[in-house]
Every structure is written in C-alpha cells, then in structure tokens.
Design an enzyme around this catalytic site. Structure first.
Site, PDB file in Angstrom:
ATOM      1  N   TYR A  69       0.807  -1.001   0.240  1.00  0.00           N
ATOM      2  CA  TYR A  69      -0.223  -0.417  -0.120  1.00  0.00           C
ATOM      3  C   TYR A  69       0.955   1.247   0.083  1.00  0.00           C
ATOM      4  O   TYR A  69       2.111   1.587   0.706  1.00  0.00           O
ATOM      5  CB  TYR A  69      -0.878   0.256   1.180  1.00  0.00           C
ATOM      6  N   GLY A 179      -9.391   0.507  -1.298  1.00  0.00           N
ATOM      7  CA  GLY A 179     -10.334   1.115  -0.438  1.00  0.00           C
ATOM      8  C   GLY A 179     -10.923   0.043   0.752  1.00  0.00           C
ATOM      9  O   GLY A 179     -11.376  -0.065   1.705  1.00  0.00           O
ATOM     10  N   TYR A 183     -10.717   0.911   5.088  1.00  0.00           N
ATOM     11  CA  TYR A 183      -9.965   2.429   4.485  1.00  0.00           C
ATOM     12  C   TYR A 183     -11.277   3.011   4.010  1.00  0.00           C
ATOM     13  O   TYR A 183     -12.019   3.146   4.622  1.00  0.00           O
ATOM     14  CB  TYR A 183      -8.504   2.197   3.942  1.00  0.00           C
ATOM     15  N   ARG A 303      -5.590 -18.246  -0.013  1.00  0.00           N
ATOM     16  CA  ARG A 303      -4.605 -19.111   0.386  1.00  0.00           C
ATOM     17  C   ARG A 303      -4.255 -20.290  -0.034  1.00  0.00           C
ATOM     18  O   ARG A 303      -4.105 -21.577  -0.404  1.00  0.00           O
ATOM     19  CB  ARG A 303      -4.652 -19.416   2.064  1.00  0.00           C
ATOM     20  N   ALA A 325      -1.184 -13.593  -1.550  1.00  0.00           N
ATOM     21  CA  ALA A 325      -0.097 -13.095  -0.727  1.00  0.00           C
ATOM     22  C   ALA A 325       1.267 -13.798   0.294  1.00  0.00           C
ATOM     23  O   ALA A 325       2.217 -14.182  -0.613  1.00  0.00           O
ATOM     24  CB  ALA A 325      -0.488 -11.946  -0.422  1.00  0.00           C
ATOM     25  N   ARG A 326       0.682 -14.678   1.023  1.00  0.00           N
ATOM     26  CA  ARG A 326       1.010 -15.798   1.710  1.00  0.00           C
ATOM     27  C   ARG A 326       1.708 -16.867   0.522  1.00  0.00           C
ATOM     28  O   ARG A 326       2.607 -17.505   0.997  1.00  0.00           O
ATOM     29  CB  ARG A 326       0.283 -16.275   3.098  1.00  0.00           C
ATOM     30  N   CYS A 355       4.659 -14.722   8.331  1.00  0.00           N
ATOM     31  CA  CYS A 355       5.210 -13.703   7.514  1.00  0.00           C
ATOM     32  C   CYS A 355       4.720 -12.133   8.085  1.00  0.00           C
ATOM     33  O   CYS A 355       5.361 -11.028   7.976  1.00  0.00           O
ATOM     34  CB  CYS A 355       4.851 -14.353   6.284  1.00  0.00           C
ATOM     35  N   HIS A 432      10.338 -31.057  17.352  1.00  0.00           N
ATOM     36  CA  HIS A 432       9.131 -30.581  17.893  1.00  0.00           C
ATOM     37  C   HIS A 432       7.585 -30.558  17.707  1.00  0.00           C
ATOM     38  O   HIS A 432       6.384 -30.635  17.906  1.00  0.00           O
ATOM     39  CB  HIS A 432       9.233 -29.047  18.852  1.00  0.00           C
ATOM     40  N   ASP A 657      17.113 -25.101  18.387  1.00  0.00           N
ATOM     41  CA  ASP A 657      16.509 -25.128  18.864  1.00  0.00           C
ATOM     42  C   ASP A 657      17.760 -25.206  20.228  1.00  0.00           C
ATOM     43  O   ASP A 657      18.177 -25.695  21.219  1.00  0.00           O
ATOM     44  CB  ASP A 657      15.917 -25.852  19.339  1.00  0.00           C
TER      45      ASP A 657
END
Length: 695
Positions: A69, A179, A183, A303, A325-326, A355, A432, A657
């Site tokens: 944006y 928009g 927003y 997704r 996006a992801r 992310c 884990h 870890d």
C-alpha cells in the site's frame, strides 16, 4: 526469462487455463497468477530489498506483481508501520527499481494507492486523522478524526490522481484505488463510519460517491496508459457494516471505471485468516457472487495452494485471476513449478501468518517455509538457486532431523556436497513438529516437515537415517569432515519460568500429577483426574493446543497464564481473537495475569497482577513454562577440541533450538544460513548483510 504463458510436457493439461493471458484494461496479464499487494517492511526506505523481493516473484512466474500500500496524502502517514510512501519524485525513483525488476521477467507491475482515513497513524506527519464523519477509531484509544470538508475530499482525490500519474510515469502498469480492509473508501461506503448528511452520505449512491469520483479522477489521470484496479471487501461479517448486497451494487456502479476488481472478505484478520480457523478459499461464499455484478476480470485470495482448485476457479468463471500474498512468499516459484509439472516441489504455505508477524513486528518480512523470503538483496539468497560449495568434497554429518537440521542438510545437498548424512534419534523426522502438528487446528504446520522430507528423498547426496541416537564417540568415529548439531530442545521438567527465573515449587515431571508437553504428546502420560490446569508461559501455540486436546478428551481445563491475554503472540499472527473465542466456546476457563509459584497434588498456587494470592484446585497440571536446549552432545564435543580435530572434523557447529529455543521460522532460517555460509571463514558467525540501499 519472460512471463510463463504455457505448460511443459510434464505438466497436467487441466492446469493449462492458468497460463492463458488475459486483458486487464489496456494491459495484458501473461497468465492468471497475481501477487496481490501486501506489506514487506521495505517500502521506499529499502528500495533494493523491495526490488529483489518483488522481482523474484516475477522470475518465479507470477504474471502480475504488486507493491504494498502506497499512501497518497501526508495525512495518511503510516509511521511507525512501513508503507511504500508515494508522495513525490524521490519516492517514485525508489520504486522504479522495483518496476524494472518486475518487468525484467515479463510481469505487470502494480501499485496500491491508498488513504487510510481514520485508520491512518500519522506518527510522522502528526496531522489529525480525517474521515467521512467525526467518529472515534474502533481500535486506537483516544483517536477521533477530523470530519472531512468538501475541500478535504477534493484535495485527497486530486492527490490520488497526481499519485496515479506519478505511478504511470514510474512505469507501473496497474494503479489501485484501494478502499478495502476498512480504509477511506470503505469508511465512506459504510453507514457505520459515514454519518454525513450531504451528498456524500445517506443513500448508497451518495456513500459510494467519494470512491467513484476517485476512480474517475484516476482514470482521467492515467488514460489508456495504465489499468485501473480497485480493492473492495464484499462482506465484512460485522463491522464496518457492508453486506454483500450493497457491495455488489457498488461493483455495478464502479464497473465502467474499473479494469480489475480485487475482492476480499471481512477484516484483515478474517481475510488473511490463519489455517487454524480458516480453510483454503474460505471467502468463496462471498467473492463468488461478484460475477453477478461485473464481467470485468476478478482476482481474489484464499491461501490457494492447490493448483486443481485454482484451475477450477478460473474455468468456472468464479475468478479470472488467482491472487496470492502468503503462498507467493512461501514459494515465489509456485507458477513455474505448476507449469513444469513439479507439483510436489511447491513449498506450500502453512497459513501460520508468521510472514505477517515478521513484517508487522520486525518490519522485515519472513516465512516459516521459505527462509530466503526477505533476504534476496541483503544476503543474496535465491529460493531455487544456490551457489556450489567450495567444500563440496567434505562429507557432512547433521545430527537431528527437526526443522533446522532438515533445512541444513537439504541446502548442503543442493550446494553440491557429495555426502550429507542426516541422522535422527527418533523413528521419524520433524523434531517438535512431530507432535505439535497433531494438536487440534495445527495440522498445517506439518507442511514444513513434509516438504523437506519430499525434497530430501529426491536429493542425490543426502542420506536420511532415523531411529539412531549418536553418542559423542559415534560422532567422532562417523568419518565426517563437518558436523552440525541440531539436537533441538525440550520443555523444562521443573517449571522454570520467565517471570521468576526460578523453578516452580513442587514441580517435578516424574510425579504423576505433573506433565510436560512431550510427556503428554509422546509418552502417553495422562492427567490424573478430571481437572487439569495448563500453565502457559510460552504465549503462543503449545498451551492452547494442549488445553484444547485435553478438553476434547473430556477433561475440565483451566489455562493459567502470566500474560494479559492467552497467547499474545497469536495477536501478532492475526489469530488471537479467534483463538480465544474458540477456547471460550469449548468451555475452557482462562485465568490471566497469574504467576504460579507452587504446584501440588491438589492444585496450583500463585499470585495475580496485584500480588494477591490465587489458589486453583486441580488434579493435574501441564507445565508449558520454558524450553531448554539439548546441549549435552555439543558440550561433550566442543569441550574437547583436540579430540574433535584428531577425528578429522574441521568444523563443529550447532543450529536451531540446540543454540536457543525459538520459533520454527527462526530455526529453519538458522539451518539455511549455516548451510549457505558453510564455506565462509567462520560459519559459526553470520556474514554481514548488505545494509546499503542506494537508489
């Protein structure tokens, strides 16, 4: 390399529709893959990182790639968040690098011009927020905006048009009037925000007027040089009070002015919902109706990982373009892999929203699946191409098959090491995540393990050995020239906790009424009696996950946490409110702001935030307090460097870890970083990153 417009012989014909070009107004999208606008933490302040981050997606086959944006007005300043400020020619010069990087691979470049209205922060400009009406911000205490005058409206529309012309001159192909997500456009459209009595309030036609006039101004500004897109939420499922019926009417009104409708649903936490509570394509019941209102191209996100579903959406006409996006962060080469028939190689998005946490909290995007995300410029990393190792003839032993160990072994194999042995003590890989993925709602995290298992099986140089626990002597006798310890961590058995840095009195996991997460999930140790307290000091996944499992097993469960809310980290991944609602619906009791000081066979005792005593009766307690690195093997080996050198081991390192317990994304990153720098002068110390970002 140009945009992908066809399939290889290995690809499935049913995916061919995804690679057909489509006209977006005066522009042609080379295929149906579109990286929608999303934040990165780079904005215009880090132009080289921005360009590399977006350019890699164009290289990977995304036909359209957008920047995040971009505020058009000074009273839409996003500081301290990082946006692609687009106020002047200096900003345009910074983003021109990104446009060039996207165009270099045949993709279209898009810029999401926006004004946040009452949602703006204005941390730098210090100007008052502006909005259709003087109604306080829902989430920011004490924020009351200035009601926009007619002059304000005209000014913002003029600045939007000026920004659109600047974007055109910068080389962008698609410009947005953004928009959605609450927003300024949505604020005018929504009767919840808009209480005006003039020509911009009241009827839908009046409430739509600001948005439509802005679209018209942008259309006039760019002419036929750019496509005009608008992003709209078509159903908010609550505030800000826009229903699908009114949204469809708005789409019909905007249709003559718009070349691409970018549609989503709900608030941002709903639209970008985590896989714990939102399935792939969860917005389809609403977005699928937009076709009723327009014949213009429609893009939406969900997704999407499944190419069969993507193709079905396009063939049915529900969508014209697959937005992401992801998934584009998790695998920038997703389109190219589909085109080449390499479906098993797709690094699927887990939907964990790490992310978003990385971008919002750390101001630098990252990914639990893809350790190269955000590192394309400053470290020179590429998700698919790695340089050959100068030590490729040195055999490597990686001890421990958790996320860090798997990533390290895989990357070393990709770098050409002739022999990489990954040895795991347990019967299966995953560390884990072997048990974490079995907790309710957390199954998608298993993609981190499954993808790496698949890739390791395809590796020509990596050998995986499970069910073998190596001693120090066996490591020394293994014959490896480089040894990497990825032995992970375990939960403390004595209740050592962050708030006191001391064990909890009476806590001993050998007692029948005290359990650790591993005992419950891996050792079949079960609570004694029906009432269980889960003491959660991690503040993320484990405590709530175990509490839900116990509740589903029929126990009465109380979560006790020292934090102000259950799982505060989940707020940073946009799932906190859904998690807490879910726990409430399950009948799990929550006690917040409580530090447990002692446990016994009859209950737990501690203090609240005011240091007042708290006692809770229970039959058993699960202690989710702190993890400790499994460092015994490291201490034995590193404590005798002469013996290590005598065994022919030229490098001994530890990762993940085993160094310090942390989020899975950071363990994966650590394994990747060591593998990428294994041939540096001192791999234990990360190489400096490129911090210079010249335009």
């Amino acid at each position: 390399m140009t945009g992908i417009t066809g399939l290889s012989a290995e690809a499935h014909p049913r995916h061919a529709v995804l690679f057909e070009p489509i006209a977006i107004g005066p522009k042609v999208l080379p295929n149906r893959f579109y990286q929608v606008p999303h934040a990165s933490g780079f904005g215009v302040a880090m132009p080289r990182s921005q360009a590399a981050f977006r350019g890699i997606k164009a290289e990977g086959g995304w036909g359209g790639v957008c920047v995040e944006y971009a505020p058009v007005s000074r009273d839409s300043d996003e500081t301290p968040a990082i946006a692609a400020d687009f106020f002047d020619e200096d900003d345009a010069a910074a983003l021109r690098l990104t446009v060039d990087a996207i165009h270099a691979h045949g993709a279209l470049a898009g810029l999401e011009l926006f004004h946040g209205g009452v949602e703006s922060v204005n941390g730098s400009s210090r100007q008052p927020r502006i909005a259709p009406s003087q109604l306080a911000n829902i989430e920011q205490p004490g924020v009351v905006p200035k009601e926009m005058t007619l002059d304000d409206i005209a000014r913002v529309q003029r600045e939007w048009a000026e920004a659109a012309r600047r974007a055109r001159d910068c080389g962008f192909d698609i410009v947005y009037v953004y928009g959605a997500h609450g927003y300024l456009g949505t604020q005018f459209l929504s009767p919840f925000f808009n209480h005006r009595s003039d020509g911009y309030g009241g009827s839908l036609a009046n409430r739509a007027r600001f948005w439509l006039e802005t679209l018209s101004a942008v259309r006039d500004a760019v002419g036929d040089d750019c496509a005009v897109a608008t992003r709209i939420g078509v159903d908010y499922r609550g505030e800000p009070g826009i229903t699908i019926d009114e949204a469809l009417r708005f789409v019909s009104l905007a249709d003559p002015l718009v070349d691409l409708f970018d549609v989503n649903t709900g608030t941002w936490p709903q639209d970008s919902g985590t896989s714990r509570y939102f399935a792939e394509g969860h917005g389809r019941p609403w977005t699928s109706q937009v076709r009723q209102a327009t014949r213009k191209p429609i893009v939406s996100v969900g997704r999407f990982n499944n190419p069969d579903l993507m193709a079905e959406l396009v063939r049915s006409g529900e969508l014209d373009v697959i937005g992401a996006a992801r998934p584009a962060i998790a695998d920038p080469f997703l389109p190219r892999k589909i085109a080449e028939g390499r479906i098993e190689d797709i690094r699927e998005c887990t939907g964990s929203n790490v992310c978003i946490l990385k971008e919002e909290v750390n101001r630098h995007v990252g990914c639990v699946q893809n350790p190269t995300a955000g590192e394309e410029y400053r470290r020179g990393w590429h998700p698919e191409a790695v340089p050959a190792s100068r030590l490729a003839d040195v055999p490597v032993l990686v001890v421990g098959g958790g996320p860090a160990g798997m990533e390290c072994a895989l990357t070393l194999g990709r770098r050409g090491h002739a022999a990489v042995h990954l040895v795991e003590a347990e019967p299966e890989l995953g560390g884990h995540l072997r048990w974490l993925r079995r907790l309710p709602t957390l199954g998608e995290l298993g993609r981190v393990v499954d993808w790496r298992i698949t890739q390791l099986a395809k590796s020509e140089s990596a050998t995986v050995i499970t069910g073998r626990r190596l001693s120090a002597a066996e490591v020394l006798d293994y014959g490896a020239g480089i040894v990497v310890l990825a032995t992970g961590s375990t939960w403390r058995t004595d209740g050592l906790q962050p708030r006191t840095h001391e064990p909890v009195a009476g806590c001993d996991a050998s007692l029948p009424f005290v359990l650790t997460p591993e005992q419950f999930m891996l050792e079949a140790k079960r609570p004694r009696g029906p009432r269980v307290v889960v003491y959660d000091c991690e503040g993320y996944l484990v405590g709530p996950g175990i509490a839900e499992r116990l509740r589903l097993d029929g126990h009465g469960v109380t979560i006790v946490t020292p934090f102000d809310v259950v799982s505060p980290v989940s707020d940073e991944t946009l799932e906190g409110s859904f998690l807490r609602q879910h726990l409430h619906e399950l009948g799990i009791v929550v006690r917040r702001g409580v530090v447990v000081r002692s446990v016994s066979s009859s209950g737990v005792a501690g203090v609240d935030e005011f240091d007042e005593p708290v006692e809770l009766g229970c039959d058993s307690v699960v202690m989710v307090t702190q993890r400790a690195s499994q460092s015994a093997l490291w201490e034995q080996l590193s404590g005798d460097p002469a013996r290590v050198a005598g065994a022919g081991i030229r490098g001994l390192y530890r990762i993940g870890d085993a160094v310090a317990p942390r989020m899975t994304s950071e363990a994966v990153f650590d394994g990747h970083r060591l593998a990428m720098e294994i041939d540096s002068s001192d791999p234990a110390v990360p190489l400096p990153v490129n911090r210079r970002e010249p335009v």
